[in-house]
Design an enzyme around this catalytic site. Structure first.
Site: not given
Length: 685
Positions: A555, A558-560, A667
């Site tokens: 995660i 993908q997020e940051s 996502y």
């Protein structure tokens, strides 16, 4: 003899005490630094300054960075002159252009700009330039640098060059937009035309219109009439070919061509395809200008897809393929046409386009998915041999690609393939909600310290990475430049990725080192692209929340992209991109977070704790189903509840493909791909 042994024992014990004392001293210094950073983040600059002043001048690599932070606090307390003195003294003692030199120059430029000393501001801004590649954090520096320099008479060209670098970097739309708007302040027509064209291409139509109108006002009024008398998109419909013939020799012909492009994009945005076709023909036949028609055709095809206008999807993508067969968007058009027909169940048409990718574009990022779709087509046709063949071809993609792992699942499930190539964990074999029973990769800090040894940069990187501060990014940039110069081994890229500055490493690889990097073994490549940063915090909080730590890294990527200070357009923050209101809510809800301060979201321990606790809540809400939880993390749990109600069965692959939000659908696939990739790299199958 006994006396000699006693002497040796005392000597060794003394050395041990010295080492312990030195290590204790270093830990004390780092603790002071940490307290200072937290106080500075909360705006208590006086307390932060006190913490930094307790760190006396010493040989530790951390000290120059402490001085830089002292200067930041001085400036925040309106003691800018003292801040400047601290930084100038620091530079005067630097003999080797250290990792902290560039940020020091940047802050000096900002302080002189603040004081109105434009000459010295220019002097230091001109020193802010990427040496061999442009890392993500330097994009912000160059935006400020270019904006200031482009407004001067003497250094306008250098400023424009900085802003163009920001625009061409690729990501970070906010910086790109600001750079484009600043570039329009240049007195050079070439700079303005470049900026307006890019604004149009990026979809900033209102901003482009404002600048265009001010540059072609006289021509516009002459041929069309007052701007408030007609709708913008009608300008060119009314002007027609007569307008074109009269402006062909005009010195501002490039601006007029941009007006045409503006009208073209506005007409498409308004779904006025007939008008768009008229303008497009004018631009290509009667009014040849600096315009990329292939890019335009692709853009119109995408718009038609959003409108679910099949006629125009097929028309514009095929026009791109027929008229511009060498265009860079051809693989995109081939895949999207193949996917369009696949989703409609027209297998033969889909097969034709997807096989073209197989034959002509094996290096395309679409390749694994195209091969997976082809395997599904032949599976529906009952051709087991070709189904297996295309699944195996899909495995040639990168570990972490969703469709690579889907293909592995299909191979193992349907063919019991024991081929050595299948070292890839299939999606169906992933742990669901609980912490995996087997022990994850261990990290021995003492062993890391031994590997670092006396290497000053790596030692500093180790300190700053634990805290997650921006200093680690500066050091990573410095080390990458050393690698490129042959002063360091390429294996250090793995260490950098695990330490946290993965985006800096990726920027380095993609910009200057891609060809040479192909010689690096897969083990290192995979670890660089799916690293284990902030290991201690991730494993600690994943264990507390009974979540597989590899899922949290999946995660986080993908997020940051493992960046600590990133803020999204929706105000989501940090490594795991928590919205402040969500962070405050989960702190009140979960008693395990009582020591966690949501205001310190930039720092790994805090952000990881918040994000992991929130994901635990989602898992509980969705009975341990990681697919629903991942979708809820992106789109909100309420929307997932709505989507679940519309499902006829509980097949997760069907659920993923039916998610109505393109962003959330992609996502979920990327996070699951990352998750399977982590298990493939670090746990095997």
């Amino acid at each position: 003899m006994n006396g000699k042994k006693v002497y040796i024992f005392i000597l060794c014990f003394g050395c041990l005490l010295t080492r312990i004392e030195a290590q204790s001293s270093e830990e004390e210094i780092f603790e002071n630094f940490k307290k200072g950073v937290f106080a500075q983040e909360k705006g208590d600059f006086q307390s932060a300054l006190s913490c930094y002043e307790n760190i006396k001048d010493n040989e530790l690599y951390i000290f120059p960075f402490v001085r830089l932070r002292m200067a930041q606090c001085k400036d925040a307390l309106n003691q800018t002159d003292e801040a400047i003195c601290i930084l100038k003294d620091l530079i005067s003692k630097d003999e080797k252009e250290s990792a902290w030199r560039l940020p020091v120059n940047y802050h000096l430029a900002k302080y002189y700009e603040k004081q109105g000393n434009n000459n010295l501001a220019c002097e230091y801004y001109r020193k802010i330039y990427p040496s061999s590649f442009l890392p993500w954090w330097l994009v912000a520096y160059l935006t400020d640098c270019g904006t200031f320099l482009v407004s001067t008479d003497k250094f306008q060209k250098e400023g424009a060059d900085c802003l163009r670098k920001v625009v061409n970097y690729g990501g970070y739309n906010l910086y790109r937009k600001n750079a484009l708007l600043s570039l329009c302040l240049s007195s050079k027509d070439d700079d303005k035309i470049f900026a307006i064209r890019y604004l149009l291409k990026s979809g900033y139509l209102s901003e482009a219109w404002f600048i265009l109108y001010n540059n072609v006002q006289s021509e516009f009024l002459t041929y069309v009439g007052p701007s408030n008398a007609i709708e913008k998109w009608r300008i060119f419909e009314d002007a027609g070919k007569g307008f074109v013939s009269q402006v062909k020799q005009n010195k501002q012909i490039e601006y007029v061509s941009l007006l045409y492009e503006y009208a073209l994009r506005c007409s498409i945005s308004s779904a006025k395809y007939r008008l768009a076709n008229t303008i497009f023909d004018l631009m290509n036949d009667d009014f040849p200008v600096n315009f990329d028609p292939g890019e335009y055709l692709y853009w119109v095809g995408q718009k038609a897809e959003k409108d679910k206008n099949e006629e125009h999807v097929i028309l514009y993508y095929n026009l791109l393929l027929d008229r511009f067969p060498q265009h860079k968007k051809v693989p995109d058009a081939l895949f999207l046409l193949g996917l369009w027909f696949y989703n409609k169940g027209e297998w033969e048409k889909a097969q034709k386009y997807l096989e073209s990718i197989e034959k002509n574009y094996p290096q395309s990022s679409y390749y694994p998915r195209a091969m997976y779709l082809l395997s599904s087509i032949f599976e529906k046709k009952g051709d087991k041999l070709k189904t297996q063949t295309y699944c195996q071809k899909a495995l040639q993609g990168n570990i972490g690609d969703y469709y690579v792992h889907c293909s592995a699942d299909k191979l193992i499930k349907g063919f019991h393939d024991n081929d050595a190539k299948i070292k890839i964990v299939p999606l169906k074999h992933l742990p669901v909600s609980a912490l995996v029973k087997s022990t994850p990769l261990t990290m021995d800090e003492n062993k890391i310290r031994q590997q670092i040894g006396t290497d000053a940069e790596l030692k500093g990187l180790f300190y700053f990475s634990q805290l997650g501060t921006e200093e680690k990014e500066w050091i990573a940039y410095y080390i990458c430049n050393q690698i490129q110069a042959g002063k360091r081994d390429e294996k250090d890229l793995v260490f950098l990725s695990h330490a946290g500055p993965s985006q800096v490493v990726w920027d380095y690889i993609y910009s200057i080192h891609l060809k040479e990097f192909t010689n690096v073994c897969d083990e290192y490549k995979n670890q660089i692209f799916l690293p284990l940063p902030y290991y201690k915090s991730v494993v600690e909080w994943a264990k507390k929340m009974a979540i597989d730590p590899y899922l949290m890294w999946a995660i986080m990527k993908q997020e940051s992209s493992y960046r600590t200070s990133v803020i999204s357009t929706s105000n989501a923050r940090g490594l795991l991109q928590l919205i402040p209101s969500t962070a405050e809510w989960i702190v009140k809800k979960d008693s395990r977070l009582k020591e966690i301060d949501p205001l310190l979201w930039k720092y790994p321990e805090y952000n990881i704790a918040l994000g992991t606790a929130y994901f635990r809540y989602l898992l509980e809400r969705f009975n341990g189903n990681i697919v629903y939880a991942i979708a809820g993390y992106n789109a909100g749990p309420g929307r997932v509840d709505e989507w679940k109600k519309k499902m006829k069965d509980n097949d997760l692959e069907t659920f993923i493909e039916s998610i109505p939000f393109t962003e959330t659908r992609n996502y979920v696939k990327k996070v699951l791909g990352n998750y399977a990739g982590y298990h493939s790299i670090y746990k095997g199958f």
